[in-house]
Motif scaffolding. Structure first.
Motif, short mmCIF file in Angstrom:
data_model
loop_
_atom_site.label_atom_id
_atom_site.label_comp_id
_atom_site.label_asym_id
_atom_site.label_seq_id
_atom_site.Cartn_x
_atom_site.Cartn_y
_atom_site.Cartn_z
N VAL A 121 -11.89 4.44 13.83
CA VAL A 121 -11.03 4.81 15.10
C VAL A 121 -9.48 4.19 14.94
O VAL A 121 -8.60 4.98 14.97
CB VAL A 121 -11.44 4.44 16.45
CG1 VAL A 121 -10.67 4.85 17.36
CG2 VAL A 121 -12.82 5.06 16.60
N ALA A 122 -9.44 2.89 14.65
CA ALA A 122 -8.06 2.22 14.66
C ALA A 122 -7.36 2.81 13.39
O ALA A 122 -6.32 3.14 13.20
CB ALA A 122 -8.55 0.76 14.35
N ALA A 123 -8.09 2.88 12.32
CA ALA A 123 -7.59 3.58 11.05
C ALA A 123 -7.19 5.05 11.26
O ALA A 123 -5.92 5.34 10.94
CB ALA A 123 -8.47 3.73 9.89
N ALA A 124 -7.94 5.83 11.93
CA ALA A 124 -7.38 7.30 12.31
C ALA A 124 -6.25 7.29 13.25
O ALA A 124 -5.18 8.12 12.95
CB ALA A 124 -8.46 8.14 13.13
N HIS A 163 11.17 3.91 -0.79
CA HIS A 163 11.22 3.54 0.43
C HIS A 163 9.75 3.67 1.02
O HIS A 163 9.02 4.37 0.84
CB HIS A 163 11.85 4.58 1.38
CG HIS A 163 12.08 4.38 2.76
ND1 HIS A 163 11.39 5.12 3.89
CD2 HIS A 163 12.36 3.32 3.39
CE1 HIS A 163 11.46 4.48 5.04
NE2 HIS A 163 12.40 3.42 4.79
N ILE A 164 9.30 2.37 1.46
CA ILE A 164 7.88 2.04 1.94
C ILE A 164 7.87 1.94 3.15
O ILE A 164 8.66 1.02 4.13
CB ILE A 164 7.52 0.77 1.25
CG1 ILE A 164 7.62 0.95 -0.50
CG2 ILE A 164 6.06 0.46 1.27
CD1 ILE A 164 7.05 1.62 -1.11
N CYS A 165 6.99 2.30 4.05
CA CYS A 165 6.34 1.85 5.38
C CYS A 165 4.87 1.20 5.37
O CYS A 165 4.10 2.05 4.97
CB CYS A 165 6.56 3.20 6.21
SG CYS A 165 6.21 2.87 7.99
N ALA A 166 4.86 0.10 5.70
CA ALA A 166 3.39 -0.43 5.59
C ALA A 166 3.09 -0.85 6.93
O ALA A 166 4.01 -1.18 7.82
CB ALA A 166 3.64 -1.95 4.68
N VAL A 167 1.69 -0.81 7.17
CA VAL A 167 1.07 -0.99 8.53
C VAL A 167 -0.30 -1.46 8.39
O VAL A 167 -0.96 -1.22 7.58
CB VAL A 167 1.45 0.01 9.34
CG1 VAL A 167 0.46 1.26 9.13
CG2 VAL A 167 0.80 -0.18 10.86
N THR A 168 -0.59 -2.52 9.36
CA THR A 168 -1.99 -3.05 9.42
C THR A 168 -2.57 -2.17 10.53
O THR A 168 -2.40 -2.35 11.70
CB THR A 168 -2.18 -4.50 9.71
OG1 THR A 168 -1.31 -5.07 8.83
CG2 THR A 168 -3.44 -4.99 9.89
N ALA A 169 -3.69 -1.59 10.03
CA ALA A 169 -4.47 -0.69 11.08
C ALA A 169 -5.47 -1.41 11.92
O ALA A 169 -5.88 -0.91 13.04
CB ALA A 169 -5.30 0.52 10.26
N ARG A 170 -5.85 -2.59 11.19
CA ARG A 170 -7.06 -3.25 12.12
C ARG A 170 -8.55 -2.69 11.65
O ARG A 170 -8.37 -1.68 10.94
CB ARG A 170 -6.89 -3.19 13.61
CG ARG A 170 -5.74 -3.83 14.16
CD ARG A 170 -5.87 -3.85 15.57
NE ARG A 170 -4.64 -3.96 16.22
CZ ARG A 170 -4.25 -3.26 17.50
NH1 ARG A 170 -5.05 -2.90 18.26
NH2 ARG A 170 -2.94 -3.41 17.84
N ILE A 171 -9.36 -3.10 11.77
CA ILE A 171 -10.71 -2.83 11.34
C ILE A 171 -11.23 -1.70 12.19
O ILE A 171 -11.29 -1.71 13.53
CB ILE A 171 -11.79 -4.04 11.41
CG1 ILE A 171 -11.29 -5.05 10.40
CG2 ILE A 171 -13.17 -3.45 10.77
CD1 ILE A 171 -11.92 -6.53 10.47
#
Length: 67
Positions: free
Chosen positions: A58-61, A47-55
């Motif tokens: 702060v966005a990654a956190a 089972h995979i959950c993928a997401v784009t955090a943006r650059i």
């Protein structure tokens, strides 16, 4: 779906980085949360959950916290 099973979380800064993975996922479902698009599916029985955090850190956190 068995919620006690392991879910692999994959996060990337740009959509291009997840493109091939998302294309290979089977049985995908998309969930929009706080401006992020979480895509769930299965790959090779996992089972995979993928997401784009943006650059940006702060966005990654923020995205990692939601993931």
């Amino acid at each position: 779906m068995n919620r006690s099973a392991v879910t692999w979380g994959v996060m990337a800064a740009l959509p291009e980085e997840l493109g091939d993975l998302i294309h290979r996922l089977q049985g995908t479902q998309t969930h929009a949360v706080a401006g992020r698009e979480f895509i769930e599916g299965h790959l090779n029985g996992q089972h995979i959950c993928a997401v784009t955090a943006r650059i940006g850190k702060v966005a990654a956190a923020l995205t990692a916290t939601m993931l």
